[in-house]
Write an enzyme that holds these catalytic residues in place. Sequence first.
Site, PDB file in Angstrom:
ATOM      1  N   GLU A 158       0.807  -1.232   0.000  1.00 35.55           N
ATOM      2  CA  GLU A 158       0.000   0.000   0.000  1.00 35.55           C
ATOM      3  C   GLU A 158       0.838   1.280   0.000  1.00 35.55           C
ATOM      4  O   GLU A 158       0.645   2.163   0.838  1.00 35.55           O
ATOM      5  CB  GLU A 158      -0.971  -0.022   1.191  1.00 35.55           C
ATOM      6  CG  GLU A 158      -1.912  -1.212   1.124  1.00 35.55           C
ATOM      7  CD  GLU A 158      -2.864  -1.316   2.326  1.00 35.55           C
ATOM      8  OE1 GLU A 158      -2.830  -0.444   3.201  1.00 35.55           O
ATOM      9  OE2 GLU A 158      -3.649  -2.277   2.356  1.00 35.55           O
ATOM     10  N   ASN A 199       2.032  -5.166  -3.106  1.00 35.13           N
ATOM     11  CA  ASN A 199       0.659  -5.532  -2.746  1.00 35.13           C
ATOM     12  C   ASN A 199      -0.185  -4.280  -2.483  1.00 35.13           C
ATOM     13  O   ASN A 199       0.232  -3.398  -1.734  1.00 35.13           O
ATOM     14  CB  ASN A 199       0.718  -6.399  -1.472  1.00 35.13           C
ATOM     15  CG  ASN A 199      -0.579  -7.088  -1.129  1.00 35.13           C
ATOM     16  OD1 ASN A 199      -1.173  -7.775  -1.971  1.00 35.13           O
ATOM     17  ND2 ASN A 199      -1.033  -6.952   0.114  1.00 35.13           N
ATOM     18  N   HIS A 235     -10.416  -6.411  -1.963  1.00 39.63           N
ATOM     19  CA  HIS A 235     -11.443  -6.207  -0.925  1.00 39.63           C
ATOM     20  C   HIS A 235     -12.622  -5.519  -1.603  1.00 39.63           C
ATOM     21  O   HIS A 235     -12.577  -4.314  -1.864  1.00 39.63           O
ATOM     22  CB  HIS A 235     -10.896  -5.329   0.201  1.00 39.63           C
ATOM     23  CG  HIS A 235      -9.796  -5.971   0.989  1.00 39.63           C
ATOM     24  ND1 HIS A 235      -9.998  -7.091   1.773  1.00 39.63           N
ATOM     25  CD2 HIS A 235      -8.479  -5.661   1.112  1.00 39.63           C
ATOM     26  CE1 HIS A 235      -8.855  -7.435   2.357  1.00 39.63           C
ATOM     27  NE2 HIS A 235      -7.919  -6.591   1.969  1.00 39.63           N
ATOM     28  N   GLU A 265      -6.021 -10.871  -0.943  1.00 41.98           N
ATOM     29  CA  GLU A 265      -6.790 -10.602   0.291  1.00 41.98           C
ATOM     30  C   GLU A 265      -8.288 -10.584   0.001  1.00 41.98           C
ATOM     31  O   GLU A 265      -9.037  -9.784   0.575  1.00 41.98           O
ATOM     32  CB  GLU A 265      -6.364  -9.257   0.918  1.00 41.98           C
ATOM     33  CG  GLU A 265      -4.861  -9.133   1.153  1.00 41.98           C
ATOM     34  CD  GLU A 265      -4.441  -7.898   1.946  1.00 41.98           C
ATOM     35  OE1 GLU A 265      -5.321  -7.194   2.488  1.00 41.98           O
ATOM     36  OE2 GLU A 265      -3.228  -7.643   2.024  1.00 41.98           O
ATOM     37  N   ASP A 267     -12.081 -10.583  -0.226  1.00 43.42           N
ATOM     38  CA  ASP A 267     -13.340 -10.732   0.514  1.00 43.42           C
ATOM     39  C   ASP A 267     -14.352  -9.789  -0.125  1.00 43.42           C
ATOM     40  O   ASP A 267     -13.981  -8.841  -0.815  1.00 43.42           O
ATOM     41  CB  ASP A 267     -13.198 -10.511   2.034  1.00 43.42           C
ATOM     42  CG  ASP A 267     -12.544  -9.207   2.455  1.00 43.42           C
ATOM     43  OD1 ASP A 267     -12.548  -8.231   1.669  1.00 43.42           O
ATOM     44  OD2 ASP A 267     -12.030  -9.144   3.589  1.00 43.42           O
TER      45      ASP A 267
END
Length: 347
Positions: A158, A199, A235, A265, A267
Amino acid sequence: MTLLSAALTSLLAASAVQAGPISRRAAAGLNAAAQAAGLEFFGSATDNPELTDSSYMTILNNSDQFGQITPGNSMKWDTIEPSRGTFSFTKGDAIADLADQNNQKLRCHNLVWYNQLPSWVSSGGFDNATLVEILQNHITKEVTHYKGRCYHWDVVNEALEDGGGYRDNVFYKTIGEAYIPIAFAAAAAADPDAKLYYNDYSIEWSSTKHQDAVNIVKLVQSYGVKIDGVGMQAHFTVGQTVTQDAMESAIQDFADLGVEVAITELDIRTTTPATYDALTQQSTDYQTVVNACLAKSACIGITIWDYTDKYSWVPKTFSGYGAALPWDDNLQTKAAYDGILSALGSA
Ligand SMILES: *[C@@H]1O[C@H](CO)[C@@H](O)[C@H](O)[C@H]1NC(C)=O
Ligand SMILES: *[C@@H]1O[C@H](CO)[C@@H](O)[C@H](O)[C@H]1NC(C)=O
């Protein structure tokens, strides 16, 4: 959902009921299906507190479901080097040992991030040369400790603002963008066999931020430093998930630079309590992501950000949202699970 995949889903559900849980596991799990479809793994994040929940562990341990695990927190800077020169690997080791014992790959996460960064680093007032040394020392010590055990390392996490552009974190402010290639070089020197990743989130479709992530890959390469992959965190929110076409083309932009992509990651959250319609749409959204990854050979694996709503970060972070994962609070699979399995199976 097509008639065919609907039929397949109910067939799978029916055979699971007849055959019972043990043969269902043997017959089909997310990782087994992902590998059969040509991916390297389907994995899950996990975290130290839930390792004492034996019902949870029975599913996490099953390498037919998860061929890879990622420590949610225990390899981050504040856990590993809480004060300068003092390293604490106990929690990270617990996750690394679990992966070894269960024959699961380990995605090590992460080395450089503005968040969960102790204040001795963020407010230390170091000059450039000192902060470079602190950065290199942190990376060298941690990567050396886990040498040979990390299939992937998320080296920089990030680095970009939500709308694009570098985050004005202590590393950027003091070192400039060079902190990114400096970090990758230190990781490559400490473990030449680990695949090194950048990432981030909101890079899964064409956007300013996506283009800036492309530029980060080019930046590292321009220094002659190794970068192997880009992690798309993924996400998402039910009904607002990226389209398959957009995601495929975003993956292709990284593939064009010679790096691979992993969904790291995943979801897909919804407002809670989740409605039947939302959970149905969620299943479709999960399939969209899986289908985009399967369509692109550069996309090598998928990780969900823990596997059950019981331990999801979502309700703690996004007020009024939850139910983001394929297993519910009671560790029962949801429509999303069947959707993922059917997308993997129809590859
Ligand atoms: C999970 O796997 C670990 C390592 O193999 C093992 O020690 C533990 O007992 C397992 N737990 C369950 C509930 O299966
Ligand atoms: C800090 O030092 C590194 C080399 O160690 C250099 O690449 C970078 O440009 C320097 N940053 C500034 C702001 O001078």
